[in-house]
Scaffold this motif. Structure first.
Motif, PDB file in Angstrom:
ATOM      1  N   LEU A 122       0.856  -1.182   0.000  1.00 14.42           N
ATOM      2  CA  LEU A 122       0.000   0.000   0.000  1.00 14.42           C
ATOM      3  C   LEU A 122       0.890   1.229   0.000  1.00 14.42           C
ATOM      4  O   LEU A 122       2.039   1.160   0.430  1.00 14.42           O
ATOM      5  N   ASP A 123       0.346   2.338  -0.521  1.00 15.78           N
ATOM      6  CA  ASP A 123       1.122   3.578  -0.498  1.00 15.78           C
ATOM      7  C   ASP A 123       0.789   4.356   0.773  1.00 15.78           C
ATOM      8  O   ASP A 123      -0.031   3.923   1.594  1.00 15.78           O
ATOM      9  N   LEU A 124       1.418   5.524   0.928  1.00 13.78           N
ATOM     10  CA  LEU A 124       1.276   6.257   2.181  1.00 13.78           C
ATOM     11  C   LEU A 124      -0.137   6.815   2.351  1.00 13.78           C
ATOM     12  O   LEU A 124      -0.643   6.883   3.469  1.00 13.78           O
ATOM     13  N   ARG A 382      -0.965  17.233   5.291  1.00 19.35           N
ATOM     14  CA  ARG A 382       0.220  16.801   4.545  1.00 19.35           C
ATOM     15  C   ARG A 382      -0.110  16.584   3.076  1.00 19.35           C
ATOM     16  O   ARG A 382       0.642  17.000   2.176  1.00 19.35           O
ATOM     17  N   GLN A 383      -1.234  15.944   2.810  1.00 22.81           N
ATOM     18  CA  GLN A 383      -1.627  15.661   1.437  1.00 22.81           C
ATOM     19  C   GLN A 383      -1.918  16.949   0.678  1.00 22.81           C
ATOM     20  O   GLN A 383      -1.486  17.126  -0.471  1.00 22.81           O
ATOM     21  N   ALA A 415       7.527  18.825  -9.510  1.00 23.40           N
ATOM     22  CA  ALA A 415       6.135  18.400  -9.358  1.00 23.40           C
ATOM     23  C   ALA A 415       6.040  16.892  -9.168  1.00 23.40           C
ATOM     24  O   ALA A 415       5.291  16.399  -8.315  1.00 23.40           O
ATOM     25  N   ALA A 416       6.794  16.146  -9.962  1.00 25.14           N
ATOM     26  CA  ALA A 416       6.791  14.686  -9.831  1.00 25.14           C
ATOM     27  C   ALA A 416       7.333  14.264  -8.471  1.00 25.14           C
ATOM     28  O   ALA A 416       6.846  13.302  -7.854  1.00 25.14           O
ATOM     29  N   GLY A 420       5.563  12.073  -5.601  1.00 29.33           N
ATOM     30  CA  GLY A 420       6.242  10.904  -5.048  1.00 29.33           C
ATOM     31  C   GLY A 420       6.253  10.927  -3.528  1.00 29.33           C
ATOM     32  O   GLY A 420       6.065   9.903  -2.865  1.00 29.33           O
ATOM     33  N   ARG A 421       6.436  12.104  -2.942  1.00 27.77           N
ATOM     34  CA  ARG A 421       6.371  12.249  -1.486  1.00 27.77           C
ATOM     35  C   ARG A 421       4.959  11.985  -0.975  1.00 27.77           C
ATOM     36  O   ARG A 421       4.769  11.408   0.097  1.00 27.77           O
ATOM     37  N   LEU A 422       3.961  12.412  -1.730  1.00 33.16           N
ATOM     38  CA  LEU A 422       2.575  12.154  -1.346  1.00 33.16           C
ATOM     39  C   LEU A 422       2.318  10.650  -1.228  1.00 33.16           C
ATOM     40  O   LEU A 422       1.674  10.185  -0.278  1.00 33.16           O
ATOM     41  N   LEU A 423       2.835   9.894  -2.172  1.00 34.33           N
ATOM     42  CA  LEU A 423       2.647   8.445  -2.167  1.00 34.33           C
ATOM     43  C   LEU A 423       3.606   7.741  -1.212  1.00 34.33           C
ATOM     44  O   LEU A 423       3.414   6.561  -0.912  1.00 34.33           O
TER      45      LEU A 423
END
Length: 443
Positions: A122-124, A382-383, A415-416, A420-423
């Motif tokens: 699972l992702d974050l 955070r999101q 942006a990418a 990536g940090r979001l996930l």
């Protein structure tokens, strides 16, 4: 051995005593632990009844075991589950037996979920959704958390990130063909179309005005007013149980009392505060100070008044509803319509007159506060922050492309990186401990 390479165990069901308790074991030694305690290996993903025995071969319990070999498990590691009777003595014997194995230790809070995250299960955003689901108090919170757990935001973020990478590849190819003007323009034009479309989608999600974050945190309603106007009585009526002491003597409530309510699926925290008045009592003075501070932080204030105390003494940072109480003791009030009057609400907290209208109005306020739509994707600050960073970088890439494709390509990489940090796939080690330590043990 590094802690992440050790095998962990924990109770993954409710607090004992209970009819059945589930003890979960995850890690490289899970299979060996299962074989040692059950006397044999169970078939994968098949419930098997066994007699569990400890190292001294004394029986622990007649139990059901399940075996999930890696990678087809919740954590991506070998996982064994022991479904035992939920008595404290049984669990104590189980934990003692598990702790007796070398490199097998109790799990930290959230460690099972963290291992699932680190192993790509699972992702974050999905991990955060699982935490929200565990702590959901109302049906609307449950539905929102379940959407996150199912990967609604994560799937969107992955698609956005893939689109950004595609646009970046076109722009970087244009850089390679910069000496051939026509080719460069042919590559950059479709990249800009893609960037604008992605920016529009992200900005649409950000425009939800934080309603999903609000639903996760809940609405705070403070009951304030002078002493002895019925604040605690109203609190008990809203909670449908006695959570506050009711007394005819002024100044009974000295501290802030909070209760969690479910109003039509909306999470609401109702606060009963100390009566606001001038006093020489140092304890009551502190209660009044806390009452003023808590009411100032509330999303809505119900200011209670009666015939003897009808002045509003609240700094109006939040909306204030004037609620006239004790209309059953007011001869004039008996002749007027119960419920909402032009200047506010008229109730009898002791008899219940006017309360249905007040509660209905609170539900309406909650609907406006949280928003009627349940399609919000963002549930945490955070999101939102990382999506805002991604949107800013996309906007800059459009602005700077005329000054140089290299500048636009750098903004797209930023942006990418934000997505990536979001996930949780790049550069998030500093926040993982903060997120997962909020989980309960066994998840």
């Amino acid at each position: 051995m590094h802690p992440r390479d050790q095998t962990i165990f924990a109770l993954s069901s409710g607090r004992p005593p209970s009819a059945i308790a589930i003890v979960r074991v995850s890690g490289p030694q899970a299979g060996g632990v299962l074989t040692a305690l059950a006397g044999r290996m169970a078939a994968p993903r098949t419930a098997t009844r066994v007699l569990l025995r400890g190292a001294d071969r004394q029986p622990i319990d007649d139990a059901v075991v399940l075996w999930f070999p890696a990678p087809a498990s919740a954590t991506g590691e070998d996982v064994a589950e022991f479904h035992v009777h939920g008595g404290r003595a049984v669990l104590a014997a189980m934990f003692a037996a598990l702790a007796g194995f070398e490199n097998v230790r109790p799990a930290e809070p959230g460690e099972f979920t963290r291992r699932g995250f680190e192993n790509g299960k699972l992702d974050l955003t999905e991990a955060e959704g699982l935490d929200d689901l565990i702590h959901a108090d109302t049906d609307r919170q449950r539905r929102q958390a379940l959407r996150q757990l199912k990967g609604l935001l994560g799937d969107k973020a992955r698609a956005w990130r893939a689109g950004i990478i595609e646009a970046s590849a076109l722009i970087e190819a244009g850089i390679d063909f910069s000496d051939e003007g026509d080719v460069s323009a042919e590559l950059i034009a479709p990249a800009l179309v893609k960037i604008r479309a992605l920016l529009g989608e992200i900005e649409e999600v950000l425009a939800a005005q934080g309603q999903s974050e609000r639903l996760r945190d809940g609405l705070v309603v403070a009951i304030a007013g002078p002493p002895n106007v019925g604040k605690s009585t109203l609190m008990n009526q809203l909670a449908r149980r006695e959570v506050a002491i009711v007394s005819p003597h002024a100044g009974t409530t000295r501290d802030v009392i909070e209760v969690q309510l479910d109003l039509d699926g909306y999470p609401v925290t109702v606060i009963d505060t100390a009566g606001i008045r001038e006093t020489e009592d140092p304890v009551e003075q502190e209660g009044v100070r806390r009452a003023r501070a808590r009411a100032a932080e509330a999303d809505l204030v119900l200011w209670l008044a009666d015939a003897a105390n009808d002045r509003i003494e609240h700094e109006r940072a939040a909306p204030v509803w004037v609620v006239r109480n004790k209309i059953d003791l007011d001869a004039v009030g008996e002749l007027r319509a119960h419920g909402r009057a032009e200047a506010g609400f008229r109730i009898s907290a002791s008899r219940g007159d006017g309360l249905p209208e007040l509660i209905s109005a609170l539900v309406g306020f909650a609907q406006d506060y949280f928003g009627a739509s349940e399609g919000g994707l963002i549930s945490r600050t955070r999101q939102r922050k990382l999506l805002q960073e991604a949107a800013i970088s996309l906007h800059r890439s459009i602005e700077v492309v005329g000054r140089g494709e290299e500048l636009a390509a750098e903004e797209l990489r930023a942006a990418a990186h934000s997505l990536g940090r979001l996930l949780g796939r790049v550069d998030v080690e500093d926040i993982l401990d903060v997120i997962f330590r909020e989980f309960c043990v066994g998840k």
